[in-house]
Structures are given as structure tokens and as C-alpha cells.
Motif scaffolding. Structure first.
Motif, PDB file in Angstrom:
ATOM      1  N   ARG A   6      14.980  11.042 -12.981  1.00 55.75           N
ATOM      2  CA  ARG A   6      15.773  11.942 -11.838  1.00 55.75           C
ATOM      3  C   ARG A   6      14.561  12.329 -10.850  1.00 55.75           C
ATOM      4  O   ARG A   6      13.477  12.301 -10.924  1.00 55.75           O
ATOM      5  N   LEU A   7      15.090  13.343 -10.070  1.00 49.84           N
ATOM      6  CA  LEU A   7      14.309  13.820  -8.953  1.00 49.84           C
ATOM      7  C   LEU A   7      13.926  15.297  -9.111  1.00 49.84           C
ATOM      8  O   LEU A   7      14.713  16.070  -9.752  1.00 49.84           O
ATOM      9  N   THR A   8      12.781  15.815  -8.979  1.00 50.19           N
ATOM     10  CA  THR A   8      12.369  17.251  -9.218  1.00 50.19           C
ATOM     11  C   THR A   8      12.035  17.596  -7.837  1.00 50.19           C
ATOM     12  O   THR A   8      10.920  16.803  -7.154  1.00 50.19           O
ATOM     13  N   ARG A   9      12.148  18.510  -7.105  1.00 48.94           N
ATOM     14  CA  ARG A   9      11.806  18.887  -5.893  1.00 48.94           C
ATOM     15  C   ARG A   9      10.515  19.968  -5.834  1.00 48.94           C
ATOM     16  O   ARG A   9      10.235  20.829  -6.882  1.00 48.94           O
ATOM     17  N   VAL A  10       9.515  19.531  -5.155  1.00 45.50           N
ATOM     18  CA  VAL A  10       8.223  20.356  -5.015  1.00 45.50           C
ATOM     19  C   VAL A  10       8.028  20.467  -3.685  1.00 45.50           C
ATOM     20  O   VAL A  10       8.895  20.037  -2.881  1.00 45.50           O
ATOM     21  N   GLY A  11       7.139  20.953  -3.193  1.00 54.08           N
ATOM     22  CA  GLY A  11       6.721  21.351  -1.977  1.00 54.08           C
ATOM     23  C   GLY A  11       7.370  22.808  -1.602  1.00 54.08           C
ATOM     24  O   GLY A  11       7.635  23.640  -2.227  1.00 54.08           O
ATOM     25  N   ASN A  12       6.981  23.057  -0.091  1.00 47.82           N
ATOM     26  CA  ASN A  12       7.411  24.490   0.397  1.00 47.82           C
ATOM     27  C   ASN A  12       8.759  24.317   0.887  1.00 47.82           C
ATOM     28  O   ASN A  12       9.555  23.327   1.104  1.00 47.82           O
ATOM     29  N   ARG A  13       9.481  25.685   1.411  1.00 49.92           N
ATOM     30  CA  ARG A  13      10.502  25.835   2.045  1.00 49.92           C
ATOM     31  C   ARG A  13      10.475  24.980   3.448  1.00 49.92           C
ATOM     32  O   ARG A  13       9.616  24.860   4.176  1.00 49.92           O
ATOM     33  N   ASN A  14      11.433  24.424   3.703  1.00 48.92           N
ATOM     34  CA  ASN A  14      11.710  23.370   4.589  1.00 48.92           C
ATOM     35  C   ASN A  14      10.500  22.083   4.816  1.00 48.92           C
ATOM     36  O   ASN A  14      10.319  21.564   5.804  1.00 48.92           O
ATOM     37  N   ASN A  15      10.103  21.941   3.487  1.00 46.03           N
ATOM     38  CA  ASN A  15       9.347  20.841   3.168  1.00 46.03           C
ATOM     39  C   ASN A  15       9.492  20.295   2.102  1.00 46.03           C
ATOM     40  O   ASN A  15       8.646  20.237   0.970  1.00 46.03           O
ATOM     41  N   PRO A  16      10.592  19.577   1.955  1.00 43.25           N
ATOM     42  CA  PRO A  16      10.978  19.050   0.624  1.00 43.25           C
ATOM     43  C   PRO A  16      10.072  17.695   0.228  1.00 43.25           C
ATOM     44  O   PRO A  16       9.906  16.687   0.943  1.00 43.25           O
ATOM     45  N   ILE A  17       9.502  17.605  -0.851  1.00 44.65           N
ATOM     46  CA  ILE A  17       8.957  16.695  -1.470  1.00 44.65           C
ATOM     47  C   ILE A  17       9.464  16.399  -2.780  1.00 44.65           C
ATOM     48  O   ILE A  17       9.587  17.497  -3.531  1.00 44.65           O
ATOM     49  N   TRP A  18       9.778  15.136  -3.138  1.00 46.43           N
ATOM     50  CA  TRP A  18      10.606  14.756  -4.581  1.00 46.43           C
ATOM     51  C   TRP A  18       9.677  14.123  -5.626  1.00 46.43           C
ATOM     52  O   TRP A  18       9.092  13.325  -4.874  1.00 46.43           O
ATOM     53  N   ARG A  19       9.380  14.671  -6.747  1.00 41.06           N
ATOM     54  CA  ARG A  19       9.049  13.910  -7.615  1.00 41.06           C
ATOM     55  C   ARG A  19       9.864  12.900  -8.343  1.00 41.06           C
ATOM     56  O   ARG A  19      11.058  13.700  -8.761  1.00 41.06           O
TER      57      ARG A  19
END
Length: 108
Positions: A6-19
């Protein structure tokens, strides 16, 4: 222990990056995971998808079930993802007694 890809969200607010991770399905979305197998950045043009194909195949062979979003990303990366058949509304799957089995032909 049921395992999901599955996907896990990383990154900052308004800058989604998914692992793309392999995790126990009881753990929270951004919680503990077993292994990171890739990442996805939807903000680049075109969106970046990097997945370690060997790790993904190994986990899928072991029985890990991908979520719909993870399955889409795995297909983009070239990993074969099977889709379990879901019955349509009101339809039931046949029982073993209802399945017709062909008898092998006798050889002469």
C-alpha cells in the motif's frame, strides 16, 4: 498476519509524496511497515513512479495483497498483479457441487 502492499504519505503539507510499502494491514496508513519497495511523486511532470520490481514480485509471490492504488502503480512499473474476481451485486459464486468437471477421455 495479513500483509498488504500500500501507499504511505510522506512529504509536507501541499507536497504529497507517497512511499510504496509492504505493511501489516492492521497498522495505520502512515504507521509501521515491513519494507519500502518504492515511491511515487504525483507533482512532477510526468508523475514519478520508482518501484523495486524484484522486491514487489517477491512479496506478491508470498501472498501480499496490493490495494487498488498500489496495484495501479505496480502495473505501471511492469509488475503483473492479479485481480481476484468479485461477484456482481446479487450474484453468488458457484458452490463446488454446481461446478461441472469434465471426465478425462479413455485412451484405447
Amino acid at each position: 498476519m495479513p500483509v498488504k502492499v500500500r501507499l504511505t504519505r510522506v512529504g509536507n503539507r501541499n507536497n504529497p509524496i507517497w512511499r510504496v510499502v509492504v505493511a501489516d494491514d492492521r497498522s495505520p496508513r502512515d504507521g509501521r511497515f515491513i519494507e519500502i519497495i518504492g515511491h511515487y511523486n504525483p507533482l512532477t511532470e510526468p508523475p514519478t513512479v520508482k518501484i523495486d520490481v524484484e522486491k514487489a514480485r517477491r512479496w506478491l509471490e508470498k501472498g501480499a495483497q496490493p490495494t487498488e492504488a498500489a496495484a495501479r502503480l505496480l502495473r505501471k512499473a511492469g509488475v503483473e498483479v492479479g485481480q481476484p474476481r468479485k461477484p456482481a451485486t446479487g450474484e453468488t459464486l458457484p458452490t463446488p457441487e454446481e461446478i461441472e468437471v469434465e471426465e478425462p477421455a479413455e485412451e484405447e
